[in-house]
Motif scaffolding. Sequence first.
Motif, mmCIF file in Angstrom:
data_model
loop_
_atom_site.group_PDB
_atom_site.id
_atom_site.type_symbol
_atom_site.label_atom_id
_atom_site.label_comp_id
_atom_site.label_asym_id
_atom_site.label_seq_id
_atom_site.Cartn_x
_atom_site.Cartn_y
_atom_site.Cartn_z
ATOM 1 N N TYR B 56 0.820 -1.207 0.000
ATOM 2 C CA TYR B 56 0.000 0.000 0.000
ATOM 3 C C TYR B 56 0.859 1.265 0.000
ATOM 4 C CZ TYR B 56 -3.497 3.421 1.213
ATOM 5 O OH TYR B 56 -4.320 4.515 1.195
ATOM 6 N N ARG B 57 0.422 2.237 -0.746
ATOM 7 C CA ARG B 57 1.017 3.571 -0.708
ATOM 8 C C ARG B 57 -0.137 4.553 -0.873
ATOM 9 N NH1 ARG B 57 6.140 6.218 -1.812
ATOM 10 N NH2 ARG B 57 6.056 7.781 -3.453
ATOM 11 N N PRO B 58 -0.164 5.644 -0.098
ATOM 12 C CA PRO B 58 -1.313 6.565 -0.163
ATOM 13 C C PRO B 58 -1.533 7.105 -1.582
ATOM 14 C CG PRO B 58 0.037 7.061 1.748
ATOM 15 C CD PRO B 58 0.807 6.058 0.931
ATOM 16 N N SER B 118 -6.949 9.601 -1.135
ATOM 17 C CA SER B 118 -6.636 9.809 0.281
ATOM 18 C C SER B 118 -7.432 11.017 0.802
ATOM 19 C CB SER B 118 -5.131 10.002 0.459
ATOM 20 O OG SER B 118 -4.593 10.816 -0.558
ATOM 21 N N SER B 140 -12.620 7.366 2.779
ATOM 22 C CA SER B 140 -11.437 7.140 1.950
ATOM 23 C C SER B 140 -10.893 5.736 2.188
ATOM 24 C CB SER B 140 -10.351 8.164 2.305
ATOM 25 O OG SER B 140 -9.100 7.727 1.803
ATOM 26 N N ASP B 142 -8.081 5.015 2.261
ATOM 27 C CA ASP B 142 -6.893 5.167 3.103
ATOM 28 C C ASP B 142 -7.176 4.755 4.548
ATOM 29 O OD1 ASP B 142 -4.124 5.997 3.189
ATOM 30 O OD2 ASP B 142 -4.778 7.687 4.416
ATOM 31 N N LYS B 145 -6.456 1.170 4.138
ATOM 32 C CA LYS B 145 -5.252 0.911 3.345
ATOM 33 C C LYS B 145 -5.415 -0.300 2.416
ATOM 34 C CE LYS B 145 -2.315 3.310 6.691
ATOM 35 N NZ LYS B 145 -2.851 4.596 6.166
ATOM 36 N N TYR B 147 -7.248 -0.844 -1.511
ATOM 37 C CA TYR B 147 -7.892 -0.139 -2.617
ATOM 38 C C TYR B 147 -9.037 -0.942 -3.240
ATOM 39 C CZ TYR B 147 -4.258 3.440 -2.668
ATOM 40 O OH TYR B 147 -3.442 4.486 -2.327
#
Lengths: 219, 219
Positions: B56-58, B118, B140, B142, B145, B147
Amino acid sequence: MMIKALVFDAYGTLYDVHSLKKACEKFFPEKGKSISIAWRKKQLEYFFQRQLMGRYRPFDELTEDALVFACKAEGVKPSQQEIKTLMDAYLELELFDEVEDVLAGCKGVQRVIFSNGSSNMIEPLVSGSQIEPHIDKIISADGVKQYKPAAPAYAYALDQLDVNRDEVLFMSSNSWDIMGAASFGFHTAWINRGRNQPDTLDIQPEKAYTDLRGILEWL
Amino acid sequence: MMIKALVFDAYGTLYDVHSLKKACEKFFPEKGKSISIAWRKKQLEYFFQRQLMGRYRPFDELTEDALVFACKAEGVKPSQQEIKTLMDAYLELELFDEVEDVLAGCKGVQRVIFSNGSSNMIEPLVSGSQIEPHIDKIISADGVKQYKPAAPAYAYALDQLDVNRDEVLFMSSNSWDIMGAASFGFHTAWINRGRNQPDTLDIQPEKAYTDLRGILEWL
C-alpha cells in the motif's frame, strides 16, 4: 550469491504473444493487429481484476472472455469455430529468436517456466516448441488459483522448487510481473524487450536486459 | 428493496478527471491531453499493482509517481513547483453537469462518497465544490489501506455506515469499480458516461445509465 533455479515467465518473455495477430488477421483482414492488441490488453485487465476481487477463473476461460470482448469492440463477430481456432493459436506462439540458444546454454541450473497460463495452455505450448528439451519444470498459477503479481502465486512457485528464495533468478518482460517477483524476494532480471520506460515504483528489478542473452552473466 | 445509502465513487463518477488536461496544457502546450491520459492510466496501474502486491502507498503519493512517469514518457521535465501545481489541480476538479441537481434531489437517504483518494485529496475537493451541502459522509480507502476493487475496501466502507449491505446502492463510472462492488454484494448502478462496451465478466451491475439522473428511479 548462488543461483540454482532460473524461472522464466512465458507470455511475452519466451513466447511472442503478438504472433497472435497473424491468426487474427486471417479471419479479420486489416483488423488482426488491433484485435490482438485489444485481446491482450483485456486479458491482462481480467486477471488483474479477478485476482483483486478474489474471483479466480482459469486463464484459458478468461482469455476467451477477453477475445470475445476484443472482437465485439472491433466490430467483428467470430463464429464458435473461429474462436476455437484463435484460442488454439495460443498453443503455437512463436519463440523469440534468442530463446532456444540461451536456454540450451544454461547448464547446471534448473530451468523452469512459471506462467499465469493454465496447464492446458502452457504445457502443449512448451511441448510443441523447440525449447522442450531445455525446460526442466513447468509451473502454472492454476495450481494455487492465484495470479501473478500477487505474492501467493510466487510463493506457490517457490514451493514447487527445491531451492531457497534467494537462489531463484526470475525473468519476465512484463513490468508488473518483475515488480511482483522483486517484491516477493526473488532475484530479478527484467527482459525489457520493448525498451519501455521503467516504472516509478519504490521497488525495482536488479537488472534489466533487452533480451535474454543478458542473463548468462548470472551463471 | 429499501435503499438507505447512496454511495458514490468520486473520480470519473462525480468529478471529471479529464479537467486535469487544462492544467497540464498550461505547462506543456500541445501535450496536455496526452499527459493527462497517461497520468490517469498509470495511476490506475499503480494502485491495481500495489493492491495486488500488498504494498500500500497513499493515493496522493502514487498519483504523483504516476505524474512523474507520464511526464517522462511524454518527454517533458516538470519543476517541483509545476508538479505541485498539477497535483493541486486534483483538488479543483470539475463536477459533471447533472451532479449537483441529482444530489440535491436525493432526499431521505444518506449520500456518501467512497473513494480510493486519500483524505487530503478527497476532502478539500468536496468542500471546495458546490455539492458540499449535499454530501453526508466521505470515506477514503486510506482508512483501511486497501484499494477498490478489493473486497476489504468495500467492507470497510460498509462498516462506516449504519446500514445493511443490501441497503446500499453503489455508483461508479469505472467498470472495475462497479464489478468489485457487485462482487461484494452492494446494489450497483454503472454510470457509463463513456458509453463503453460492458465487460464480458460473470458478474454485472444491476443497472447502467449514461449519467447520474438514472438513479432517481431507485428512490
